[in-house]
Structure formats: C-alpha cells, structure tokens
Scaffold this motif. Structure first.
Motif, PDB file in Angstrom:
ATOM      1  N   GLU A 156       1.015  -1.576  -0.233  1.00 24.22           N
ATOM      2  CA  GLU A 156       0.125  -0.073  -0.221  1.00 24.22           C
ATOM      3  C   GLU A 156       0.670   1.347  -0.284  1.00 24.22           C
ATOM      4  O   GLU A 156       0.988   1.952  -0.694  1.00 24.22           O
ATOM      5  CB  GLU A 156      -0.828   0.028   1.676  1.00 24.22           C
ATOM      6  CG  GLU A 156      -1.593  -1.110   1.531  1.00 24.22           C
ATOM      7  CD  GLU A 156      -0.739  -2.288   1.904  1.00 24.22           C
ATOM      8  OE1 GLU A 156      -0.481  -2.468   2.358  1.00 24.22           O
ATOM      9  OE2 GLU A 156      -2.104  -3.603   2.318  1.00 24.22           O
ATOM     10  N   ILE A 157       1.751   1.278   0.990  1.00 22.59           N
ATOM     11  CA  ILE A 157       2.730   2.332   0.926  1.00 22.59           C
ATOM     12  C   ILE A 157       3.862   2.184   0.145  1.00 22.59           C
ATOM     13  O   ILE A 157       4.536   0.856   0.014  1.00 22.59           O
ATOM     14  CB  ILE A 157       3.760   2.692   1.999  1.00 22.59           C
ATOM     15  CG1 ILE A 157       2.324   1.973   3.466  1.00 22.59           C
ATOM     16  CG2 ILE A 157       4.397   3.542   2.235  1.00 22.59           C
ATOM     17  CD1 ILE A 157       3.133   2.224   4.779  1.00 22.59           C
ATOM     18  N   ASP A 164       7.677   5.767   5.610  1.00 17.82           N
ATOM     19  CA  ASP A 164       7.590   4.657   6.178  1.00 17.82           C
ATOM     20  C   ASP A 164       6.973   3.276   5.061  1.00 17.82           C
ATOM     21  O   ASP A 164       6.139   2.654   5.913  1.00 17.82           O
ATOM     22  CB  ASP A 164       6.359   5.385   6.604  1.00 17.82           C
ATOM     23  CG  ASP A 164       6.057   6.522   7.674  1.00 17.82           C
ATOM     24  OD1 ASP A 164       7.477   6.289   8.375  1.00 17.82           O
ATOM     25  OD2 ASP A 164       5.413   6.988   7.414  1.00 17.82           O
ATOM     26  N   THR A 165       7.687   3.203   4.007  1.00 17.35           N
ATOM     27  CA  THR A 165       7.560   2.001   3.245  1.00 17.35           C
ATOM     28  C   THR A 165       7.912   0.876   4.485  1.00 17.35           C
ATOM     29  O   THR A 165       8.907   0.993   4.310  1.00 17.35           O
ATOM     30  CB  THR A 165       8.047   2.148   1.934  1.00 17.35           C
ATOM     31  OG1 THR A 165       7.881   1.336   1.367  1.00 17.35           O
ATOM     32  CG2 THR A 165       9.545   2.381   2.227  1.00 17.35           C
ATOM     33  N   ALA A 166       7.065  -0.219   3.613  1.00 16.96           N
ATOM     34  CA  ALA A 166       7.964  -1.388   3.741  1.00 16.96           C
ATOM     35  C   ALA A 166       8.452  -2.485   2.894  1.00 16.96           C
ATOM     36  O   ALA A 166       7.708  -2.670   1.824  1.00 16.96           O
ATOM     37  CB  ALA A 166       6.626  -2.340   4.637  1.00 16.96           C
ATOM     38  N   GLN A 167       9.417  -2.753   2.892  1.00 22.17           N
ATOM     39  CA  GLN A 167      10.414  -3.857   2.153  1.00 22.17           C
ATOM     40  C   GLN A 167       9.512  -5.008   2.095  1.00 22.17           C
ATOM     41  O   GLN A 167      10.205  -5.869   2.168  1.00 22.17           O
ATOM     42  CB  GLN A 167      11.564  -3.454   1.521  1.00 22.17           C
ATOM     43  CG  GLN A 167      12.020  -2.331   1.523  1.00 22.17           C
ATOM     44  CD  GLN A 167      13.713  -1.969   1.823  1.00 22.17           C
ATOM     45  OE1 GLN A 167      14.420  -1.318   2.952  1.00 22.17           O
ATOM     46  NE2 GLN A 167      14.720  -2.994   1.016  1.00 22.17           N
ATOM     47  N   GLY A 212       5.378  -8.479  -1.496  1.00 21.83           N
ATOM     48  CA  GLY A 212       4.879  -7.975  -3.704  1.00 21.83           C
ATOM     49  C   GLY A 212       6.104  -6.061  -3.431  1.00 21.83           C
ATOM     50  O   GLY A 212       5.634  -5.990  -4.381  1.00 21.83           O
ATOM     51  N   SER A 213       6.400  -5.483  -2.397  1.00 24.93           N
ATOM     52  CA  SER A 213       6.651  -4.011  -2.664  1.00 24.93           C
ATOM     53  C   SER A 213       7.750  -3.733  -3.260  1.00 24.93           C
ATOM     54  O   SER A 213       8.231  -2.880  -3.748  1.00 24.93           O
ATOM     55  CB  SER A 213       6.422  -3.330  -1.516  1.00 24.93           C
ATOM     56  OG  SER A 213       7.565  -3.552  -0.085  1.00 24.93           O
ATOM     57  N   PHE A 214       8.637  -5.584  -3.242  1.00 26.46           N
ATOM     58  CA  PHE A 214      10.745  -5.075  -3.070  1.00 26.46           C
ATOM     59  C   PHE A 214      11.097  -6.203  -3.814  1.00 26.46           C
ATOM     60  O   PHE A 214      11.412  -5.747  -4.361  1.00 26.46           O
ATOM     61  CB  PHE A 214      11.200  -5.222  -1.968  1.00 26.46           C
ATOM     62  CG  PHE A 214      12.647  -4.357  -1.205  1.00 26.46           C
ATOM     63  CD1 PHE A 214      12.878  -2.871  -2.278  1.00 26.46           C
ATOM     64  CD2 PHE A 214      13.582  -5.443  -1.774  1.00 26.46           C
ATOM     65  CE1 PHE A 214      14.033  -2.923  -2.762  1.00 26.46           C
ATOM     66  CE2 PHE A 214      14.474  -5.019  -1.546  1.00 26.46           C
ATOM     67  CZ  PHE A 214      15.078  -3.060  -1.851  1.00 26.46           C
ATOM     68  N   TRP A 215      10.450  -7.361  -3.248  1.00 31.29           N
ATOM     69  CA  TRP A 215      11.550  -8.243  -4.163  1.00 31.29           C
ATOM     70  C   TRP A 215      10.930  -8.014  -5.585  1.00 31.29           C
ATOM     71  O   TRP A 215       9.714  -8.555  -6.199  1.00 31.29           O
ATOM     72  CB  TRP A 215      10.872 -10.059  -3.236  1.00 31.29           C
ATOM     73  CG  TRP A 215      10.847 -10.132  -2.192  1.00 31.29           C
ATOM     74  CD1 TRP A 215      10.624  -9.724  -1.471  1.00 31.29           C
ATOM     75  CD2 TRP A 215      11.659 -11.388  -1.595  1.00 31.29           C
ATOM     76  NE1 TRP A 215      11.969  -9.695   0.073  1.00 31.29           N
ATOM     77  CE2 TRP A 215      11.684 -10.939  -0.326  1.00 31.29           C
ATOM     78  CE3 TRP A 215      11.888 -12.661  -2.338  1.00 31.29           C
ATOM     79  CZ2 TRP A 215      12.608 -12.125   0.513  1.00 31.29           C
ATOM     80  CZ3 TRP A 215      12.486 -13.642  -1.567  1.00 31.29           C
ATOM     81  CH2 TRP A 215      12.471 -13.339   0.300  1.00 31.29           C
TER      82      TRP A 215
END
Lengths: 433, 172
Positions: free
Chosen positions: B87-88, B94-97, B100-103
């Motif tokens: 979502e972020i 404040d993002t999270a790796q 889904g967002s990073f790999w």
C-alpha cells in the motif's frame, strides 16, 4: 603534566580544540607520560587486583611458583569482560550478530575469538573429513576438493579487514545511538587470512568463457548463497583455511570460507561448499531482498560490493569518560575496500579545523590502519571527528552529505564521519554534528 | 638413486615454474548425478526449478502451521519481518520492503523458502509445499490469483511489481 617536561614547540596547536602537532607523539618522554596518564583515566575500567601496596618490593608473584603450562592460552582472568556483544533473534538464537569490542583493542589485528560474527541460522557442526568443496556449472570438468587436497596447494596470506555490509547501520537512525563504539561500528574486524587462491582451483576445473559469475553457497542451515562476479574471484579471492595462523574458528567458517578482499562481508561465504559457475547471477534472497539499499527515489542500489573508505575514533569514544583535562592520545581505525588508506585527519572542534593523524605502519591495502593524534583537552566541551581518504582520492563523507545522497532507508553501507562529543564533565557521547 | 637422478629430482622439485608446468590436479571429478543432486541453484528465468507445484489455497494451511508463528497471520509480521503489503510506495519513508513491494523475482521466493525456511527446520518443506507457500504469499500480495498454480513454468512468468527497481552498482 606531560607537557611540562618537553620543549614548547612540540605542543604548538595543530588545529582547534587542543589538537597538537604530530611531533607530540614522537617525543619519547611525552609518549610515556601519555600512556600512563591516559590508561586509568577512563572510568569503569576493570579493577586489577594487585597486592595491597603497589610499591611492595616483595609481591607474592616473586616468591610463589607460577601457574603451569597451558595447552591453549587464554586471556588474563582480569580481561574476562572484554568480549563480543551479541545481538540475536529471541526465537532463532543463531540469527543475528556479535560485535567486535573495538573500544578495548589496540593495533590492527583482531583476536580471532573477538572477530565479529553475522550468522543467518547458527554455526554448523562440520566434520572436516566429510566436507567437500564442489566447483561445477560452466566448467570443463566438475570437481570436488577435500580439505586434505586443499592443504597441498600453494597458499597465500593476506592481512585484510572484513566488514559486514550492515555495519554502522544505526548511523541511519534519526537520533544518534548511545553505545560503545564496538557495539555500533564493530561489525568489522581484521585478520591474517591464509588459503588457496581460488583462481588455481577454477583453472583446474576449466572455466567456460561464457561464465561471468559464480553462485557461492555455504554449508550452514539454509545453505546461504550469493552470486559473486567471476573477475573478482579470479583477481584476488582465497579459499581460506587459516585465520591468524590457526585453522578457522567454527564461527568463521571452519573448515573453509571464501575471502573476497575489500568487498562486503556477505560475499565472504563461510563453511564454503559450492561454486556454481554461471553466465548470470542467481538473484538469491541475499542479493535482492537483502543487502540492497532503498534510495529516496524508490529504486534500490544492488551489487554494492566495495566497502568504501571509513574511519572511527576508538578512544576516546562513546560511553567512556575522561577523568581529567590534559593530554590524551586520540586513536582509531581506518580502512578502505579500494586499497590503502592515504590519510586520516582528525578534528576536535566538530570539523571546523583538521589536522593529519599519524598513520602507524604497516599501511596495507584493504587492511585496518591504526591512526593516532595528540590532543590536549582543555576541559571545555569538544567534538572529535576523524576523516579518512584512500589512495584513490575518495574522502569519507560527512553524515549530512551521505544522508542527502542516499536517504535513511538504505540500511547497508553506512560510512559517514563519526562525531563524539566530550562534555565538560568528561563524558563522551555520540552526536550528529 | 644415482647422484645424477637425485640432482634431476631436486631440480624438478625446486624449479619455480613447477606449478605452472605441472599443476596440482587434486580435484576429484564428480559424476553428473552427484552434481545434479547438489545443484539447487534457481535462476530468474526458471532454470533450476524442480518439477511439482502448488496453489495459494494449498499454501495457506502450510503457512498457518509453519510460518505464521514468526511472520504473523497473513504475512503481516510478528517476530520476523512482514512479507505482505504494497500500500505504501517505496518512495515513502514509512514504506515496508515486502515480497510484493520490493522483491524483484518470484523465483527467489521459492528458492529461499525451500532452502532456508522455516528457520527451525530449514529444507524441510517438500517441493510442492514450497511452491504452495510461494503461491500463497504472492496471492496475499495481490500478484497472483488464489487458484493459480505455481510451478517451474508459471513462477518465472510472474511479473513482480518492483522488477525494474534495482540499479547495479559494482557489477554489470
């Protein structure tokens, strides 16, 4: 005080805040005075129990037979508090780190038992007779090497620093962390590593010209794997069997590990068991999800291998206290993954003025360099900094510069200038300045 | 041994070029089946992926039994890191790796799950279980559908949202 016995010109200021000319360190009388004056000056040193009267002309040690020989020597019982600080996952005790207590050590060699650790799932128990290193993939002939076989190859030794890519990551925090320097910057250590040049083993297997990488794997739980460029492996990498003259410690990869000089710790795979020659990297978890650095624009730096030039003052340093004003030796460590340290400057006024520290021989490529500077503390608040320049001309950046360029989410590869504030009561703390 | 032969033998031993001219060959050739058994490397293009497969629906039960203790229900994090959520944006402090967002590659997820998870028993998941857990985590991240089968053919084709988010610094 020390200064009263030597000529005044030695004690001319070299920079603001009480930094003295380098010649102050070369003056024999001053060195002796400094060493004795500085040693007890830090509060909280372990009390060494001696005879009740230090001037007793007949201490018991002169008249009592000493302890017998020991098959493997240990540090003095009075030094038992000098140990690695451990930080690990409560649910997985073998996942975490232990830090080298840089504040307690001198010179450039880290004792093997105090070398930092980063394990992903513990220290494996490996029978050296059963262990094999396999080289396969884009080679003419896949081979395995036993430890016994590797012992027969010509070896090389190198004095090298080894630094975790995540060392000093608390530097990215919004507020300066208050910990001893070793528990902040101590995921770096320096050893003599001895072993077989990997190029020799690669040649024996016959590397296909299409190969550009090797996927390197360890024999630990989870079989940690990362891809390493073949050119580097050929250039100067070792299959190390020895550390500081003795066989590797279990927690350093016994019976064999990869040594990748000057590059981040994760590539120096411990408990080395497999090299898979390939045309492309595997994109393993530890070269994609981890050991990459998220930048402010949302992209991430990947394959950031070289540990850039860095220095830190180990004494005086955070959590210590100067007991009296007067003469101190500022000392610390500098290193660069690109080669030799060319210069270390120190400042006692937060970076307004700088003077060159003395670099202690030997100054070797990709190795710790010990630096020293003479300082006369006036008793007023002071901010101590060190700044390394390596032989390529790269200069260790100020924190402000590094954060402006990379943001604060990268986690890895923090190498900014470190500032220690000395308060008027002598306490030393970590500051951003 | 005659003196002449002794001198000759010493000359061979002491000659500096002895290594180059006659290298040690102490590596032991390995049969192809042994290499294949050791070779667990998985590449982004799918090379190295074993036969087998699984779906998110199958993966959910395995995840709940073997993973959620540390990674939390639905991969939202517990004592171990969060695995789910995009979502972020990555530009937000404040993002999270997460996966889904990073790999960048789904193949990495299968490989790491199979070799290293769960941490108290790494390597204990069957190939089908590892595919199923990977499918479940990809589905929680909104990258695949609940019924999609993840296997050696489909996994390399999964388009990860952050596939192009990396810049190579010290290697091409």
């Amino acid at each position: 005080m020390a200064g009263s016995r030597d000529s005044d010109d030695v004690l001319q200021p070299a920079a603001g805040g009480g930094l003295l000319h380098r010649r102050a360190l070369l003056s024999q009388g001053l060195i002796l005075a400094t060493a004795t004056a500085a040693a007890p000056a830090f509060a909280g040193e372990p009390a060494v129990s001696q005879s009740a009267d230090p001037l007793d002309p007949h201490p018991a040690s002169l008249t009592t037979p000493g302890a017998p020989f020991s098959p493997y020597g240990q540090p003095s019982q009075h030094e038992r508090r000098i140990m690695r600080a451990v930080g690990s996952n409560a649910d997985v005790p073998g996942n975490g780190v232990s830090w080298t207590p840089l504040e307690a050590l001198e010179g450039i060699i880290t004792p093997s038992g105090l070398h930092f650790e980063r394990h992903h799932n513990g220290v494996p128990a490996i029978d050296p007779r059963q262990h094999r290193l396999m080289i396969h993939g884009l080679v003419r002939q896949p081979l395995t090497f036993s430890l016994e076989a590797l012992q027969r190859y010509p070896m090389q030794s190198r004095l090298l620093f080894l630094e975790c890519g995540g060392n000093s990551n608390a530097g990215w925090h919004a507020e300066p962390i208050q910990r001893p320097v070793g528990s902040f910057h101590g995921l770096v250590s320096c050893s003599e590593w001895s072993g077989v040049p990997l190029a020799m083993l690669l040649d024996e297997a016959g590397v296909d010209p299409q190969a550009q990488w090797a996927v390197v794997e360890g024999a630990d739980a989870g079989a940690l794997n990362v891809s390493v460029p073949l050119a580097k492996l050929r250039e100067d990498c070792l299959v190390a069997l020895y550390q500081n003259g003795e066989r590797l410690r279990p927690e350093q990869g016994y019976p064999m590990r990869l040594i990748v000089p000057g590059w981040e710790g994760i590539l120096n795979v411990k408990w080395l068991r497999r090299l898979h020659l390939t045309a492309e990297p595997a994109m393993s978890r530890d070269e994609t999800a981890k050991y990459t650095e998220l930048q402010p624009d949302g992209t991430a730096r990947q394959f950031t291998y070289v540990m850039e030039a860095k220095s830190v003052i180990t004494s005086p340093s955070a959590m210590q206290r100067l007991k009296d004003k007067g003469f101190y030796e500022i000392k610390g460590l500098a290193w660069s993954g690109r080669g030799r340290v060319a210069r270390v400057e120190v400042s006692a006024d937060g970076g307004k003025s700088w003077t060159d520290a003395q670099l202690q021989d030997p100054v070797l490529p990709r190795c710790f360099t010990r630096f020293r500077a003479a300082w006369n503390w006036s008793g007023e608040p002071a901010i101590l900094k060190s700044r390394a320049t390596d032989e390529t001309g790269y200069v260790q950046p100020e924190r402000e510069t590094l954060v402006a360029e990379r943001g604060r989410r990268g986690y890895f590869h923090y190498n900014a200038i470190v500032a220690w504030a000395v308060a008027d009561d002598g306490t030393v703390s970590h500051v951003y300045a | 041994m005659s003196m002449r032969r002794l001198v000759l033998a010493l000359a061979v031993v002491l000659a500096p070029s002895a290594y180059a001219a006659d290298p040690l060959r102490l590596g032991k050739p390995v049969p192809a089946d042994v290499v294949a058994a050791w070779d667990t490397t998985v590449f982004p293009d799918g090379r190295g992926l074993p036969q087998g497969g699984g779906t998110a629906e199958q993966g959910r039960a395995i995840y709940d039994a073997k993973c959620s203790n540390c990674h939390g229900p639905e991969g939202r994090g517990e004592t171990a890191e969060e695995l789910v959520g995009r979502e972020i944006p990555l530009t937000d402090p404040d993002t999270a790796q997460t996966i889904g967002s990073f790999w960048p590659y789904a193949t990495t997820l299968f490989d790491y799950t199979r070799r290293a998870m769960p941490m108290d028993k790494p390597g204990s998941l069957s190939v089908d279980e590892a595919y199923a857990v990977a499918a479940y985590l990809l589905q929680l991240n909104g990258v695949v559908a609940p019924g999609d089968v993840m296997n050696a053919q489909s996994l390399p084709k999964v388009q990860m949202p952050n596939r192009d988010g990396f810049k190579r610094i010290d290697a091409k």
